[in-house]
Motif scaffolding. Structure first.
Motif, PDB file in Angstrom:
ATOM      1  N   GLN A   1       0.829  -1.209   0.000  1.00 56.04           N
ATOM      2  CA  GLN A   1       0.000   0.000   0.000  1.00 56.04           C
ATOM      3  C   GLN A   1       0.861   1.257   0.000  1.00 56.04           C
ATOM      4  O   GLN A   1       0.539   2.249  -0.658  1.00 56.04           O
ATOM      5  N   ALA A   2       1.970   1.217   0.745  1.00 54.98           N
ATOM      6  CA  ALA A   2       2.866   2.375   0.793  1.00 54.98           C
ATOM      7  C   ALA A   2       3.472   2.643  -0.583  1.00 54.98           C
ATOM      8  O   ALA A   2       3.570   3.803  -1.014  1.00 54.98           O
ATOM      9  N   TRP A   3       3.873   1.576  -1.289  1.00 54.92           N
ATOM     10  CA  TRP A   3       4.434   1.754  -2.632  1.00 54.92           C
ATOM     11  C   TRP A   3       3.378   2.273  -3.604  1.00 54.92           C
ATOM     12  O   TRP A   3       3.687   3.096  -4.477  1.00 54.92           O
ATOM     13  N   ILE A   4       2.133   1.824  -3.452  1.00 52.45           N
ATOM     14  CA  ILE A   4       1.054   2.351  -4.290  1.00 52.45           C
ATOM     15  C   ILE A   4       0.872   3.837  -4.022  1.00 52.45           C
ATOM     16  O   ILE A   4       0.688   4.644  -4.945  1.00 52.45           O
ATOM     17  N   LEU A   5       0.941   4.230  -2.745  1.00 48.62           N
ATOM     18  CA  LEU A   5       0.832   5.640  -2.367  1.00 48.62           C
ATOM     19  C   LEU A   5       1.974   6.453  -2.965  1.00 48.62           C
ATOM     20  O   LEU A   5       1.762   7.550  -3.493  1.00 48.62           O
ATOM     21  N   ILE A   6       3.192   5.928  -2.906  1.00 51.96           N
ATOM     22  CA  ILE A   6       4.360   6.634  -3.453  1.00 51.96           C
ATOM     23  C   ILE A   6       4.222   6.803  -4.964  1.00 51.96           C
ATOM     24  O   ILE A   6       4.420   7.901  -5.507  1.00 51.96           O
ATOM     25  N   LEU A   7       3.897   5.728  -5.656  1.00 51.78           N
ATOM     26  CA  LEU A   7       3.789   5.792  -7.118  1.00 51.78           C
ATOM     27  C   LEU A   7       2.611   6.657  -7.551  1.00 51.78           C
ATOM     28  O   LEU A   7       2.714   7.447  -8.503  1.00 51.78           O
ATOM     29  N   GLY A   8       1.470   6.533  -6.853  1.00 50.04           N
ATOM     30  CA  GLY A   8       0.312   7.374  -7.166  1.00 50.04           C
ATOM     31  C   GLY A   8       0.596   8.845  -6.908  1.00 50.04           C
ATOM     32  O   GLY A   8       0.218   9.707  -7.702  1.00 50.04           O
ATOM     33  N   GLY A   9       1.276   9.153  -5.799  1.00 47.65           N
ATOM     34  CA  GLY A   9       1.630  10.536  -5.502  1.00 47.65           C
ATOM     35  C   GLY A   9       2.596  11.106  -6.515  1.00 47.65           C
ATOM     36  O   GLY A   9       2.505  12.275  -6.889  1.00 47.65           O
ATOM     37  N   SER A  10       3.528  10.277  -6.976  1.00 49.35           N
ATOM     38  CA  SER A  10       4.459  10.732  -8.010  1.00 49.35           C
ATOM     39  C   SER A  10       3.711  11.037  -9.304  1.00 49.35           C
ATOM     40  O   SER A  10       3.976  12.050  -9.961  1.00 49.35           O
ATOM     41  N   ALA A  11       2.769  10.168  -9.670  1.00 51.10           N
ATOM     42  CA  ALA A  11       1.977  10.397 -10.884  1.00 51.10           C
ATOM     43  C   ALA A  11       1.148  11.672 -10.765  1.00 51.10           C
ATOM     44  O   ALA A  11       1.066  12.467 -11.714  1.00 51.10           O
ATOM     45  N   ILE A  12       0.543  11.897  -9.597  1.00 52.40           N
ATOM     46  CA  ILE A  12      -0.261  13.102  -9.390  1.00 52.40           C
ATOM     47  C   ILE A  12       0.617  14.351  -9.472  1.00 52.40           C
ATOM     48  O   ILE A  12       0.243  15.351 -10.084  1.00 52.40           O
ATOM     49  N   GLY A  13       1.799  14.308  -8.871  1.00 55.53           N
ATOM     50  CA  GLY A  13       2.712  15.452  -8.924  1.00 55.53           C
ATOM     51  C   GLY A  13       3.157  15.765 -10.341  1.00 55.53           C
ATOM     52  O   GLY A  13       3.177  16.930 -10.757  1.00 55.53           O
ATOM     53  N   ILE A  14       3.507  14.729 -11.096  1.00 56.57           N
ATOM     54  CA  ILE A  14       3.936  14.936 -12.482  1.00 56.57           C
ATOM     55  C   ILE A  14       2.779  15.454 -13.328  1.00 56.57           C
ATOM     56  O   ILE A  14       2.935  16.393 -14.124  1.00 56.57           O
ATOM     57  N   LEU A  15       1.603  14.856 -13.154  1.00 50.39           N
ATOM     58  CA  LEU A  15       0.440  15.272 -13.933  1.00 50.39           C
ATOM     59  C   LEU A  15       0.051  16.719 -13.643  1.00 50.39           C
ATOM     60  O   LEU A  15      -0.204  17.497 -14.562  1.00 50.39           O
ATOM     61  N   SER A  16       0.015  17.101 -12.370  1.00 49.00           N
ATOM     62  CA  SER A  16      -0.369  18.478 -12.036  1.00 49.00           C
ATOM     63  C   SER A  16       0.656  19.486 -12.543  1.00 49.00           C
ATOM     64  O   SER A  16       0.290  20.577 -12.996  1.00 49.00           O
ATOM     65  N   THR A  17       1.927  19.132 -12.507  1.00 48.95           N
ATOM     66  CA  THR A  17       2.955  20.022 -13.042  1.00 48.95           C
ATOM     67  C   THR A  17       2.825  20.153 -14.553  1.00 48.95           C
ATOM     68  O   THR A  17       2.937  21.258 -15.104  1.00 48.95           O
ATOM     69  N   CYS A  18       2.554  19.043 -15.240  1.00 43.55           N
ATOM     70  CA  CYS A  18       2.373  19.087 -16.696  1.00 43.55           C
ATOM     71  C   CYS A  18       1.154  19.912 -17.076  1.00 43.55           C
ATOM     72  O   CYS A  18       1.197  20.691 -18.041  1.00 43.55           O
ATOM     73  N   VAL A  19       0.056  19.778 -16.339  1.00 40.92           N
ATOM     74  CA  VAL A  19      -1.147  20.561 -16.625  1.00 40.92           C
ATOM     75  C   VAL A  19      -0.873  22.046 -16.439  1.00 40.92           C
ATOM     76  O   VAL A  19      -1.284  22.885 -17.260  1.00 40.92           O
ATOM     77  N   THR A  20      -0.158  22.397 -15.371  1.00 42.99           N
ATOM     78  CA  THR A  20       0.174  23.807 -15.134  1.00 42.99           C
ATOM     79  C   THR A  20       1.044  24.347 -16.258  1.00 42.99           C
ATOM     80  O   THR A  20       0.794  25.451 -16.770  1.00 42.99           O
ATOM     81  N   LEU A  21       2.058  23.610 -16.660  1.00 47.62           N
ATOM     82  CA  LEU A  21       2.930  24.056 -17.742  1.00 47.62           C
ATOM     83  C   LEU A  21       2.182  24.126 -19.075  1.00 47.62           C
ATOM     84  O   LEU A  21       2.416  25.022 -19.891  1.00 47.62           O
ATOM     85  N   TYR A  22       1.270  23.180 -19.323  1.00 47.00           N
ATOM     86  CA  TYR A  22       0.466  23.210 -20.551  1.00 47.00           C
ATOM     87  C   TYR A  22      -0.390  24.469 -20.611  1.00 47.00           C
ATOM     88  O   TYR A  22      -0.500  25.104 -21.658  1.00 47.00           O
ATOM     89  N   ASN A  23      -0.976  24.847 -19.475  1.00 48.34           N
ATOM     90  CA  ASN A  23      -1.801  26.059 -19.436  1.00 48.34           C
ATOM     91  C   ASN A  23      -0.975  27.318 -19.624  1.00 48.34           C
ATOM     92  O   ASN A  23      -1.485  28.326 -20.114  1.00 48.34           O
ATOM     93  N   VAL A  24       0.294  27.300 -19.247  1.00 52.32           N
ATOM     94  CA  VAL A  24       1.165  28.449 -19.437  1.00 52.32           C
ATOM     95  C   VAL A  24       1.460  28.662 -20.908  1.00 52.32           C
ATOM     96  O   VAL A  24       1.444  29.785 -21.427  1.00 52.32           O
ATOM     97  N   PHE A  25       1.744  27.578 -21.624  1.00 54.13           N
ATOM     98  CA  PHE A  25       2.208  27.685 -22.995  1.00 54.13           C
ATOM     99  C   PHE A  25       1.087  27.647 -24.032  1.00 54.13           C
ATOM    100  O   PHE A  25       1.351  27.681 -25.226  1.00 54.13           O
ATOM    101  N   THR A  26      -0.170  27.539 -23.605  1.00 53.89           N
ATOM    102  CA  THR A  26      -1.264  27.552 -24.586  1.00 53.89           C
ATOM    103  C   THR A  26      -2.082  28.803 -24.456  1.00 53.89           C
ATOM    104  O   THR A  26      -2.074  29.518 -23.532  1.00 53.89           O
TER     105      THR A  26
END
Length: 158
Positions: free
Chosen positions: A133-158
């Motif tokens: 469960q801890a590894w699922i939390l780590i991997l899910g949190g990493s995915a959420i962090g990467i996704l939110s950063t990509c969405v923010t950067l996408y909104n900047v450049f569009t």
């Protein structure tokens, strides 16, 4: 006998001052003195870091200056390049919240060590299922962090 507190007695709040507080076994607040309490050699407090273990000011001075210039320069560059402060808040919020809310708690569980036979652990040890469960939390949190950063950067450049 050991004179407890500072020798000046600076007036005002007398907690810790030496006015009439001379004791062999207690400090000014009535707590028992330990071996490391008091004054050591050359007037340094007992229990203080010896000079040999302190980082030298020569080695930390230039490093401090370089780190300060890098941090200040990064902040200046960010302020000059980024058009809106909401972009900075979006990137920082996306990365910091995922790290604090998801990744760190998972890492804490993964890093718990099993105690030896003589040790009585103050916390329950993680089972295999909790570790998964801890590894699922780590991997899910990493995915959420990467996704939110990509969405923010996408909104900047569009």
């Amino acid at each position: 006998r050991l004179l407890v507190g500072n020798e000046g007695g600076h007036g005002g709040d007398n907690i810790g001052s030496s006015e009439g507080v001379e004791s062999e076994g207690e400090d000014a607040l009535g707590r028992p003195l330990l071996e490391e309490d008091g004054i050591g050699e050359q007037g340094s407090p007992v229990g203080a870091i010896p000079d040999a273990e302190r980082p030298s000011s020569r080695s930390s001075g230039p490093r401090h200056i370089v780190l300060t210039l890098i941090i200040s320069g990064g902040a200046l560059l960010t302020a000059l390049v980024v058009p809106d402060i909401s972009v900075v808040f979006g990137i920082m919020g996306g990365t910091a919240s995922s790290v604090i809310c998801f990744i760190f708690p998972g890492l804490f569980v993964v890093k718990m060590k099993r105690a030896g036979a003589d040790d009585d652990p103050p916390h329950p040890l993680p089972t295999l299922w909790r570790t998964i469960q801890a590894w699922i939390l780590i991997l899910g949190g990493s995915a959420i962090g990467i996704l939110s950063t990509c969405v923010t950067l996408y909104n900047v450049f569009t």
